[in-house]
Design a protein around this motif. Structure first.
Motif, PDB file in Angstrom:
ATOM      1  N   PRO A 161       0.832  -1.213   0.000  1.00 40.83           N
ATOM      2  CA  PRO A 161       0.000   0.000   0.000  1.00 40.83           C
ATOM      3  C   PRO A 161       0.860   1.254   0.000  1.00 40.83           C
ATOM      4  CG  PRO A 161       0.019  -1.021   2.175  1.00 40.83           C
ATOM      5  CD  PRO A 161       0.705  -1.974   1.249  1.00 40.83           C
ATOM      6  N   THR A 162       0.461   2.220  -0.810  1.00 44.04           N
ATOM      7  CA  THR A 162       1.198   3.483  -0.827  1.00 44.04           C
ATOM      8  C   THR A 162       0.711   4.406   0.283  1.00 44.04           C
ATOM      9  OG1 THR A 162      -0.356   4.321  -2.484  1.00 44.04           O
ATOM     10  CG2 THR A 162       1.674   3.334  -3.282  1.00 44.04           C
ATOM     11  N   ASP A 163      -0.590   4.362   0.596  1.00 48.38           N
ATOM     12  CA  ASP A 163      -1.122   5.141   1.713  1.00 48.38           C
ATOM     13  C   ASP A 163      -0.964   4.299   2.972  1.00 48.38           C
ATOM     14  OD1 ASP A 163      -1.810   6.785  -0.339  1.00 48.38           O
ATOM     15  OD2 ASP A 163      -3.953   6.866   0.113  1.00 48.38           O
ATOM     16  N   ARG A 164      -0.106   4.744   3.870  1.00 48.56           N
ATOM     17  CA  ARG A 164       0.207   3.919   5.034  1.00 48.56           C
ATOM     18  C   ARG A 164       0.804   4.786   6.130  1.00 48.56           C
ATOM     19  NH1 ARG A 164       5.581   0.893   3.211  1.00 48.56           N
ATOM     20  NH2 ARG A 164       4.768  -0.646   4.642  1.00 48.56           N
ATOM     21  N   THR A 168       9.481   6.759  12.318  1.00 54.73           N
ATOM     22  CA  THR A 168      10.896   7.090  12.261  1.00 54.73           C
ATOM     23  C   THR A 168      11.629   6.275  13.321  1.00 54.73           C
ATOM     24  OG1 THR A 168      10.794   8.871  13.899  1.00 54.73           O
ATOM     25  CG2 THR A 168      10.244   9.437  11.623  1.00 54.73           C
ATOM     26  N   THR A 169      12.949   6.327  13.287  1.00 54.15           N
ATOM     27  CA  THR A 169      13.731   5.602  14.285  1.00 54.15           C
ATOM     28  C   THR A 169      13.489   6.135  15.692  1.00 54.15           C
ATOM     29  OG1 THR A 169      15.580   7.095  13.805  1.00 54.15           O
ATOM     30  CG2 THR A 169      15.543   4.975  12.652  1.00 54.15           C
ATOM     31  N   ARG A 170      12.947   7.343  15.789  1.00 56.19           N
ATOM     32  CA  ARG A 170      12.628   7.918  17.101  1.00 56.19           C
ATOM     33  C   ARG A 170      11.199   7.612  17.535  1.00 56.19           C
ATOM     34  NH1 ARG A 170      15.295  13.987  16.381  1.00 56.19           N
ATOM     35  NH2 ARG A 170      17.391  13.283  15.769  1.00 56.19           N
ATOM     36  N   GLY A 171      10.469   6.843  16.714  1.00 57.32           N
ATOM     37  CA  GLY A 171       9.119   6.461  17.081  1.00 57.32           C
ATOM     38  C   GLY A 171       8.033   7.411  16.621  1.00 57.32           C
ATOM     39  N   LEU A 172       8.375   8.432  15.852  1.00 58.92           N
ATOM     40  CA  LEU A 172       7.381   9.383  15.366  1.00 58.92           C
ATOM     41  C   LEU A 172       6.557   8.751  14.254  1.00 58.92           C
ATOM     42  CD1 LEU A 172       6.206  12.289  15.165  1.00 58.92           C
ATOM     43  CD2 LEU A 172       8.027  12.779  13.509  1.00 58.92           C
ATOM     44  N   GLY A 173       5.235   8.779  14.383  1.00 58.95           N
ATOM     45  CA  GLY A 173       4.360   8.230  13.363  1.00 58.95           C
ATOM     46  C   GLY A 173       4.152   9.213  12.223  1.00 58.95           C
ATOM     47  N   LEU A 174       4.306   8.725  10.996  1.00 60.34           N
ATOM     48  CA  LEU A 174       4.134   9.554   9.806  1.00 60.34           C
ATOM     49  C   LEU A 174       3.085   8.916   8.906  1.00 60.34           C
ATOM     50  CD1 LEU A 174       7.889  10.214   8.908  1.00 60.34           C
ATOM     51  CD2 LEU A 174       6.336  11.769  10.116  1.00 60.34           C
ATOM     52  N   SER A 175       2.124   9.704   8.492  1.00 61.03           N
ATOM     53  CA  SER A 175       1.102   9.240   7.564  1.00 61.03           C
ATOM     54  C   SER A 175       1.546   9.568   6.141  1.00 61.03           C
ATOM     55  CB  SER A 175      -0.236   9.921   7.874  1.00 61.03           C
ATOM     56  OG  SER A 175      -1.198   9.590   6.890  1.00 61.03           O
ATOM     57  N   LEU A 176       1.645   8.541   5.296  1.00 62.40           N
ATOM     58  CA  LEU A 176       2.032   8.719   3.896  1.00 62.40           C
ATOM     59  C   LEU A 176       0.782   8.560   3.028  1.00 62.40           C
ATOM     60  CD1 LEU A 176       5.284   6.539   3.726  1.00 62.40           C
ATOM     61  CD2 LEU A 176       5.003   8.874   4.562  1.00 62.40           C
ATOM     62  N   ARG A 177       0.561   9.521   2.157  1.00 66.18           N
ATOM     63  CA  ARG A 177      -0.611   9.447   1.287  1.00 66.18           C
ATOM     64  C   ARG A 177      -0.265   9.984  -0.087  1.00 66.18           C
ATOM     65  NH1 ARG A 177      -5.683  13.127   2.476  1.00 66.18           N
ATOM     66  NH2 ARG A 177      -4.620  14.426   0.942  1.00 66.18           N
ATOM     67  N   ALA A 239       6.502  17.113   4.334  1.00 65.84           N
ATOM     68  CA  ALA A 239       7.498  16.580   3.402  1.00 65.84           C
ATOM     69  C   ALA A 239       6.800  15.960   2.205  1.00 65.84           C
ATOM     70  CB  ALA A 239       8.386  15.543   4.092  1.00 65.84           C
ATOM     71  N   LEU A 240       7.558  15.818   1.131  1.00 61.76           N
ATOM     72  CA  LEU A 240       7.120  15.106  -0.069  1.00 61.76           C
ATOM     73  C   LEU A 240       8.172  14.060  -0.417  1.00 61.76           C
ATOM     74  CD1 LEU A 240       5.852  17.876  -2.549  1.00 61.76           C
ATOM     75  CD2 LEU A 240       4.464  16.188  -1.327  1.00 61.76           C
ATOM     76  N   GLY A 241       7.717  12.890  -0.842  1.00 61.11           N
ATOM     77  CA  GLY A 241       8.627  11.852  -1.317  1.00 61.11           C
ATOM     78  C   GLY A 241       8.217  11.414  -2.710  1.00 61.11           C
ATOM     79  N   HIS A 242       9.193  11.205  -3.578  1.00 59.47           N
ATOM     80  CA  HIS A 242       8.907  10.866  -4.972  1.00 59.47           C
ATOM     81  C   HIS A 242       9.630   9.576  -5.359  1.00 59.47           C
ATOM     82  CE1 HIS A 242       7.647  15.122  -5.399  1.00 59.47           C
ATOM     83  NE2 HIS A 242       8.748  15.381  -4.715  1.00 59.47           N
ATOM     84  N   LEU A 243       8.933   8.712  -6.080  1.00 57.53           N
ATOM     85  CA  LEU A 243       9.533   7.563  -6.755  1.00 57.53           C
ATOM     86  C   LEU A 243       9.044   7.624  -8.196  1.00 57.53           C
ATOM     87  CD1 LEU A 243      11.130   4.917  -6.816  1.00 57.53           C
ATOM     88  CD2 LEU A 243       9.055   3.727  -6.080  1.00 57.53           C
ATOM     89  N   ALA A 270      12.931   7.704   6.918  1.00 54.64           N
ATOM     90  CA  ALA A 270      11.690   6.928   6.833  1.00 54.64           C
ATOM     91  C   ALA A 270      11.128   6.947   5.418  1.00 54.64           C
ATOM     92  CB  ALA A 270      10.665   7.478   7.824  1.00 54.64           C
ATOM     93  N   LEU A 271      11.220   8.096   4.749  1.00 58.11           N
ATOM     94  CA  LEU A 271      10.738   8.197   3.371  1.00 58.11           C
ATOM     95  C   LEU A 271      11.557   7.309   2.439  1.00 58.11           C
ATOM     96  CD1 LEU A 271       9.818  11.886   2.455  1.00 58.11           C
ATOM     97  CD2 LEU A 271       8.494   9.822   1.995  1.00 58.11           C
ATOM     98  N   THR A 272      12.870   7.354   2.583  1.00 55.43           N
ATOM     99  CA  THR A 272      13.728   6.540   1.724  1.00 55.43           C
ATOM    100  C   THR A 272      13.436   5.064   1.921  1.00 55.43           C
ATOM    101  OG1 THR A 272      15.453   8.230   1.874  1.00 55.43           O
ATOM    102  CG2 THR A 272      16.115   6.066   1.067  1.00 55.43           C
ATOM    103  N   ARG A 273      13.237   4.664   3.167  1.00 55.68           N
ATOM    104  CA  ARG A 273      12.925   3.262   3.451  1.00 55.68           C
ATOM    105  C   ARG A 273      11.597   2.867   2.798  1.00 55.68           C
ATOM    106  NH1 ARG A 273      13.385   3.535   8.540  1.00 55.68           N
ATOM    107  NH2 ARG A 273      15.481   2.668   8.679  1.00 55.68           N
ATOM    108  N   ALA A 274      10.572   3.691   2.961  1.00 54.36           N
ATOM    109  CA  ALA A 274       9.257   3.366   2.400  1.00 54.36           C
ATOM    110  C   ALA A 274       9.294   3.328   0.877  1.00 54.36           C
ATOM    111  CB  ALA A 274       8.229   4.392   2.882  1.00 54.36           C
ATOM    112  N   LEU A 275       9.979   4.284   0.261  1.00 52.07           N
ATOM    113  CA  LEU A 275      10.038   4.328  -1.199  1.00 52.07           C
ATOM    114  C   LEU A 275      10.826   3.152  -1.762  1.00 52.07           C
ATOM    115  CD1 LEU A 275      10.603   8.160  -1.740  1.00 52.07           C
ATOM    116  CD2 LEU A 275       8.515   6.863  -2.198  1.00 52.07           C
TER     117      LEU A 275
END
Length: 348
Positions: A161-164, A168-177, A239-243, A270-275
């Protein structure tokens, strides 16, 4: 390439096959040529014609004279009936000397052989196939072909899933959409909050506003994927992440823009890992990034994930990250643990 053809023709060579691959050093043109007598003179002439490149000649086997597409289709049909023979099929597809099952948690890896002569093809969370070929290095195109063959016989688990939500390594939750046209006002505000240096590091040029054309590119699924990143509980993206797709087969390009106030908080990692996980799901063999020497944060992230980094023109930097190796080593994690690949794929 025309000069190469002229050299071969002058020596009576008959070109019976041509493949174009990409690898870590650039583009590789692979010819299958029938040359009367010894091929030594032809190789010497080609080396003189291509002083900046490398010319390698190896005797062709009978199996190499067939069409690549036909061979791949026949192997797929064979694997449908005998999926346990996947190593043999990969060895035949890649014209390898050896191919065998290996345990990803134990990582009987490419480190045990000469650099470039082996390739690990992941098959699942715990298993993979180690393919070895001593005559020439594997290319990213071949890695993509191997992944496609594996996918053709593996039961589908559905796309990542792309929306997830990731952490982060510090435990911060990030919503990717995935971004939508309705996100335009929020994305423009994000760019306005970024400093000029941050914008230049992302786009390699100054840009005062996010243009409508750029927004259309971000929303165009045929160009690739753009994710907006929001801390959990917040509506504004930080932030924005692109693939994005590239013209090279099996290769994608990643980039990200992180608001200044959020830099250094693990968002880029976290973005690099997800992408990279999504790139693996797409069947990509490599992801690349273009940036500048001034973008030390991105260079640090890419190196941590195992990318090779080359400086161009003294200012610009070209980073190349093999996807399979990044997944196997835990995508930037310092230790390798069993089931890491499975956890990354199901994260969030």
């Amino acid at each position: 390439m025309a000069g190469v053809v002229d050299v071969l023709a002058a020596r009576g060579g008959d070109i019976v096959g041509l493949s174009i691959h990409t690898d870590v050093s650039g583009v590789v043109d692979e010819f299958v040529v029938d040359i009367p007598g010894s091929h030594t003179d032809a190789v010497r002439a080609l080396a003189e014609h291509c002083p900046t490149g490398t010319v390698t000649a190896v005797p062709a086997q009978r199996r190499e004279l067939g069409d690549d597409v036909t061979r791949a289709l026949l192997l797929t049909a064979r694997l449908r009936a005998h999926p346990n023979r996947l190593p043999d099929a990969l060895g035949e597809l890649l014209l390898a000397d050896d191919a065998r099952w290996t345990n990803l948690t134990r990582a009987e890896s490419a480190d045990e052989t000469a650099p470039g002569t082996s390739m690990l093809v992941p098959v699942g969370p715990l298993r993979g196939v180690l393919v070895v070929r001593s005559s020439r290095p594997f290319t990213w195109t071949e890695s993509s072909r191997a992944d496609a063959l594996v996918r053709s016989v593996m039961p589908s688990a559905g796309p990542v899933p792309t929306d997830r939500v990731v952490r982060t390594t510090r435990g911060l939750g990030l919503s990717l959409r995935q971004v939508r046209e309705a996100d335009a006002p929020a994305l423009r505000d994000l760019h306005r909050r970024c400093s000029g240096e941050t914008v230049r590091n992302r786009y390699l040029a100054g840009m005062r506003e996010l243009s409508p054309r750029m927004l259309r590119v971000f929303c165009d699924a045929e160009r690739g994927l753009t994710l907006a990143v929001r801390p959990q509980g917040q509506e504004e993206p930080v932030a924005l992440g692109h693939l994005m797709y590239t013209l090279d087969p099996g290769v994608g390009e990643i980039a990200f823009l992180v608001e200044d106030a959020w830099q250094g908080s693990g968002v880029g990692t976290a973005l690099t890992r997800a992408l990279t996980v999504i790139a693996a799901d797409w069947g990509l063999a490599e992801v690349r990034a273009e940036t500048t020497l001034a973008n030390t944060a991105m260079l640090r992230i890419m190196r941590r994930f195992g990318a090779s980094v080359q400086t161009q023109s003294g200012t610009y930097v070209h980073a190349r990250l093999p996807v399979a190796e990044a997944l196997q080593t835990g995508l930037g994690e310092q230790t390798r643990r069993g089931g890491q690949f499975a956890r990354l794929m199901s994260q969030g």
